[in-house]
Design a protein around this motif. Structure first.
Motif, PDB file in Angstrom:
ATOM      1  N   HIS A  44       0.834  -1.203   0.000  1.00 33.11           N
ATOM      2  CA  HIS A  44       0.000   0.000   0.000  1.00 33.11           C
ATOM      3  C   HIS A  44       0.870   1.253   0.000  1.00 33.11           C
ATOM      4  CE1 HIS A  44      -3.699  -2.249   0.470  1.00 33.11           C
ATOM      5  NE2 HIS A  44      -3.110  -2.961   1.433  1.00 33.11           N
ATOM      6  N   ALA A  45       0.271   2.338  -0.414  1.00 32.56           N
ATOM      7  CA  ALA A  45       1.010   3.592  -0.548  1.00 32.56           C
ATOM      8  C   ALA A  45       1.565   4.069   0.787  1.00 32.56           C
ATOM      9  CB  ALA A  45       0.106   4.658  -1.158  1.00 32.56           C
ATOM     10  N   ASP A  46       0.931   3.675   1.904  1.00 35.13           N
ATOM     11  CA  ASP A  46       1.410   4.101   3.220  1.00 35.13           C
ATOM     12  C   ASP A  46       2.524   3.205   3.757  1.00 35.13           C
ATOM     13  OD1 ASP A  46       0.088   1.774   3.826  1.00 35.13           O
ATOM     14  OD2 ASP A  46      -1.454   2.694   5.086  1.00 35.13           O
ATOM     15  N   GLY A  47       2.992   2.213   2.948  1.00 31.91           N
ATOM     16  CA  GLY A  47       4.081   1.342   3.359  1.00 31.91           C
ATOM     17  C   GLY A  47       3.650   0.030   3.963  1.00 31.91           C
ATOM     18  N   GLU A  48       2.350  -0.159   4.156  1.00 31.53           N
ATOM     19  CA  GLU A  48       1.861  -1.435   4.716  1.00 31.53           C
ATOM     20  C   GLU A  48       1.954  -2.519   3.629  1.00 31.53           C
ATOM     21  OE1 GLU A  48      -2.273  -3.542   6.289  1.00 31.53           O
ATOM     22  OE2 GLU A  48      -2.248  -1.412   5.766  1.00 31.53           O
ATOM     23  N   LEU A  49       2.524  -3.658   3.996  1.00 32.98           N
ATOM     24  CA  LEU A  49       2.690  -4.769   3.051  1.00 32.98           C
ATOM     25  C   LEU A  49       1.721  -5.877   3.411  1.00 32.98           C
ATOM     26  CD1 LEU A  49       4.378  -5.756   0.627  1.00 32.98           C
ATOM     27  CD2 LEU A  49       5.882  -6.883   2.260  1.00 32.98           C
ATOM     28  N   GLU A  50       0.938  -6.317   2.436  1.00 35.37           N
ATOM     29  CA  GLU A  50      -0.099  -7.319   2.665  1.00 35.37           C
ATOM     30  C   GLU A  50       0.098  -8.497   1.719  1.00 35.37           C
ATOM     31  OE1 GLU A  50      -5.025  -7.603   2.323  1.00 35.37           O
ATOM     32  OE2 GLU A  50      -3.977  -5.702   1.919  1.00 35.37           O
ATOM     33  N   ARG A  51       0.041  -9.720   2.264  1.00 34.12           N
ATOM     34  CA  ARG A  51       0.015 -10.916   1.412  1.00 34.12           C
ATOM     35  C   ARG A  51      -1.429 -11.268   1.119  1.00 34.12           C
ATOM     36  NH1 ARG A  51       4.227 -13.772  -0.067  1.00 34.12           N
ATOM     37  NH2 ARG A  51       6.254 -13.377   0.891  1.00 34.12           N
ATOM     38  N   LEU A  52      -1.708 -11.539  -0.156  1.00 36.33           N
ATOM     39  CA  LEU A  52      -3.080 -11.852  -0.545  1.00 36.33           C
ATOM     40  C   LEU A  52      -3.316 -13.354  -0.411  1.00 36.33           C
ATOM     41  CD1 LEU A  52      -3.502  -9.588  -3.695  1.00 36.33           C
ATOM     42  CD2 LEU A  52      -3.962  -9.065  -1.292  1.00 36.33           C
ATOM     43  N   PRO A  53      -4.147 -13.785   0.529  1.00 36.75           N
ATOM     44  CA  PRO A  53      -4.336 -15.218   0.787  1.00 36.75           C
ATOM     45  C   PRO A  53      -5.127 -15.899  -0.332  1.00 36.75           C
ATOM     46  CG  PRO A  53      -5.874 -13.953   2.103  1.00 36.75           C
ATOM     47  CD  PRO A  53      -4.990 -12.958   1.405  1.00 36.75           C
ATOM     48  N   GLY A  54      -5.049 -17.204  -0.352  1.00 33.71           N
ATOM     49  CA  GLY A  54      -5.766 -18.009  -1.339  1.00 33.71           C
ATOM     50  C   GLY A  54      -5.165 -19.388  -1.399  1.00 33.71           C
ATOM     51  N   ASP A  55      -5.997 -20.413  -1.405  1.00 30.35           N
ATOM     52  CA  ASP A  55      -5.474 -21.779  -1.331  1.00 30.35           C
ATOM     53  C   ASP A  55      -6.226 -22.738  -2.252  1.00 30.35           C
ATOM     54  OD1 ASP A  55      -7.844 -21.779   0.010  1.00 30.35           O
ATOM     55  OD2 ASP A  55      -7.087 -22.637   1.874  1.00 30.35           O
ATOM     56  N   GLY A  56      -6.608 -22.271  -3.449  1.00 25.77           N
ATOM     57  CA  GLY A  56      -7.285 -23.159  -4.391  1.00 25.77           C
ATOM     58  C   GLY A  56      -6.330 -24.200  -4.963  1.00 25.77           C
ATOM     59  N   LEU A  57      -6.888 -25.247  -5.554  1.00 23.67           N
ATOM     60  CA  LEU A  57      -6.081 -26.297  -6.173  1.00 23.67           C
ATOM     61  C   LEU A  57      -5.516 -25.817  -7.515  1.00 23.67           C
ATOM     62  CD1 LEU A  57      -8.347 -29.412  -5.552  1.00 23.67           C
ATOM     63  CD2 LEU A  57      -6.110 -28.973  -4.514  1.00 23.67           C
ATOM     64  N   PRO A  58      -4.335 -26.305  -7.914  1.00 31.55           N
ATOM     65  CA  PRO A  58      -3.813 -25.965  -9.235  1.00 31.55           C
ATOM     66  C   PRO A  58      -4.786 -26.352 -10.344  1.00 31.55           C
ATOM     67  CG  PRO A  58      -2.096 -26.956  -7.905  1.00 31.55           C
ATOM     68  CD  PRO A  58      -3.379 -27.111  -7.128  1.00 31.55           C
ATOM     69  N   ILE A  59      -4.704 -25.651 -11.446  1.00 38.47           N
ATOM     70  CA  ILE A  59      -5.564 -25.900 -12.605  1.00 38.47           C
ATOM     71  C   ILE A  59      -5.194 -27.232 -13.253  1.00 38.47           C
ATOM     72  CG2 ILE A  59      -6.220 -25.057 -14.896  1.00 38.47           C
ATOM     73  CD1 ILE A  59      -7.278 -23.349 -12.635  1.00 38.47           C
TER      74      ILE A  59
END
Length: 416
Positions: A313-328
Motif C-alpha cells: 500500500h502507498a502508506d508502506g503497509e505490506l499485505e500478502r493476498l491469501p488463497g489456497d485453491g487447487l492448481p488448474i
C-alpha cells in the motif's frame, strides 16, 4: 629362399592393396558405399566367396545385416549363430568345417539356398564397445590366422564408417532439435504480452526469464472490454515443450474466458474442467488470476495454488493476498473462491513465480521469502518498471554461481 621371396612379394602386394583401399575409402563420403567398398575388399583380399556386415539392434534384440553379398537383409536373435558368438564373446571365430558346427544357423542357408562350408568372423569395435561383426564365407582351402588379421584391419575401417554415420545422424538430430526449440521459443515469446502503455489509471510491467530455452511460466496483462484490467501469472509443472504447449493453451483459453465477463470463480472452474479433460496426470498449473475494476478501486482474484502475491500500500503497509485453491487441471471438479480487496492510489501489486521465492544457491540454501518482501518494500515510491529487474538481480546475487533451476517471472502493477 624362393619361398621367403614369394611370401615377401605377397605381403608387399597386400600392403599396397590396403593402402590403395584406404585412399579410395578416404575419398568416399556416402556411408553405405563405404561399407560396400570394405565388404568387397575384404572378400577379394582374403579370397572368400561372400562377405556380410552385421550390426546390433538392441531395441529388437536382434542382429541384422547392413550389407550381405548375394542375399537380402537377414535378421537373427542376439547371440545366435557363429556371428552371434563372435559378438557376444568379442573374439574372432574361425570355422573351416561347418558340417558338425552346432552354432551354424542352417535355416539361413535353407531360406537362401546357399551352402555355408567355412566361416570367419571378427568383431566390429567402436570406442571400446562391440557394435557388430564382419563375416566371410567359403574360402577355398579354408581360412587361416593371417586372414583373421587382415579382416580385423578392414573391420576397423568399417566400424569407423558406421560410427561416423551414427555421429552425423546424432549431430543432425541435435541440430534439428535446436531449430525446433528455437521456433518454439520464438512462438512462446510472441505469446507473452508486450508491456501495455497508456492504460488508464494503471502502470504495469511483466517479465519472464526462462531457466531453459522454453519455459513453463506465463503471464498476461490484459485490458478487458468491460473496462477492467486482468493480471495473470501461472506456472506449469515440468519443463520443455510439453509445459510450453500447456502454457499456450491456458493463456489462449483464459484470454477468451476473461473477455466474456463471467465472475472469476466460475471462469476458473470452466478453465479447470476443459484443461483436465485434455491433460495428463503429471501436467497441471498453478495460477493467480486477478481483475482490477474499471474504477481501479478494487482487485478481485482467484489463487489456484500459486505463490501468494504481495500488495504494497502507498502508506508502506505490506499485505500478502491469501488463497489456497487447487492448481488448474489437477482435479476435474475443483472449486475456486474469489476474493476482493480494496485498492488505493499508489498501491503496488507484485506477483511472482516460485522461481523467485525458491531460488537456491550453490550450498543448497533457499532464498528467504522475507527477502522478496524487502525488495518490494524498497519500491514504495519507485517506478514500477524497476521491480522485476530488482527482484531478479537480488536472486542472482544470492544464487551466485548456481544454475538457474526454474523460470523466474514477475508482474507488477501500480494504481495511479
Amino acid at each position: 629362399m624362393e619361398s621367403a621371396v614369394l611370401e615377401h612379394a605377397s605381403a608387399d602386394k597386400i600392403t599396397r592393396a590396403i593402402f590403395e583401399h584406404a585412399t579410395r575409402i578416404g575419398r568416399e563420403t556416402q556411408t553405405d558405399e563405404l561399407v560396400r567398398l570394405n565388404a568387397d575388399f575384404a572378400r577379394d583380399l582374403v579370397g572368400a566367396d561372400r562377405c556380410s556386415l552385421w550390426l546390433i539392434d538392441k531395441v529388437a534384440g536382434e542382429l541384422w545385416t547392413k550389407l550381405a553379398h548375394g542375399v537380402d537383409e537377414i535378421r537373427i536373435p542376439l547371440g545366435k549363430g557363429v556371428v552371434g558368438a563372435c559378438i557376444e564373446e568379442d573374439a574372432p571365430m574361425l570355422v573351416n568345417d561347418t558340417r558338425n558346427e552346432p552354432r551354424l544357423l542352417r535355416r539361413v542357408d535353407e531360406s537362401s539356398g546357399y551352402k555355408t562350408e567355412s566361416i570367419l568372423c571378427v568383431p566390429l569395435r567402436s570406442e571400446g564397445r562391440v557394435i557388430g561383426a564382419f563375416q566371410l564365407l567359403n574360402k577355398p582351402g579354408g581360412f587361416h590366422d593371417g586372414d583373421v588379421g587382415l579382416l580385423g584391419l578392414l573391420a576397423h575401417f568399417a566400424a569407423e564408417a558406421i560410427e561416423g554415420e551414427r555421429l552425423r545422424r546424432e549431430a543432425l538430430g541435435a541440430k534439428l532439435m535446436r531449430h525446433e526449440l528455437k521456433l518454439a521459443h520464438d512462438v512462446q515469446d510472441r505469446l507473452l504480452p508486450e508491456n501495455p502503455k497508456g492504460i488508464e489509471g494503471l502502470e504495469c510491467v511483466g517479465c519472464c526469464r526462462p531457466a531453459r530455452l522454453i519455459g513453463g511460466d506465463y503471464y498476461d496483462l490484459l485490458p478487458l472490454r468491460q473496462g477492467g484490467f486482468a493480471v495473470t501469472l501461472g506456472d506449469v509443472s515440468g519443463k520443455g515443450i510439453p509445459a510450453a504447449v500447456m502454457m499456450a493453451s491456458i493463456q489462449t483459453l483464459l484470454r477468451s474466458l476473461l473477455q466474456r465477463g463471467d465472475d472469476l470463480s466460475t471462469l476458473l472452474s470452466d478453465l479447470n474442467r476443459t484443461l483436465y479433460s485434455c491433460s495428463t496426470a503429471e501436467r497441471y498449473s498453478t495460477l493467480f488470476c486477478g481483475v482490477i475494476s474499471e474504477d481501479r478501486r478494487s482487485l478481485t482474484y482467484v489463487n489456484a495454488g500459486h505463490v501468494q502475491p504481495l500488495l504494497l500500500h502507498a502508506d508502506g503497509e505490506l499485505e500478502r493476498l491469501p488463497g489456497d485453491g487447487l492448481p488448474i487441471a489437477l482435479l476435474p471438479e475443483a472449486v475456486y473462491e474469489q476474493t476482493t480487496v480494496a485498492l488505493r492510489p499508489g498501491d503496488l501489486l507484485v506477483v511472482v513465480s516460485d522461481g523467485i521465492v525458491e531460488a537456491c544457491n550453490a550450498e543448497g540454501d533457499f532464498w528467504a521469502e522475507e527477502e522478496v518482501e524487502r525488495v518490494v518494500l524498497e519500491h514504495v515510491e519507485c517506478a514500477v518498471h524497476g521491480v522485476p529487474g530488482a527482484l531478479c538481480t537480488a536472486v542472482d546475487e544470492f544464487a551466485g554461481e548456481a544454475e538457474q533451476y526454474d523460470d523466474m517471472t514477475v508482474v507488477a502493477v501500480r494504481v495511479l
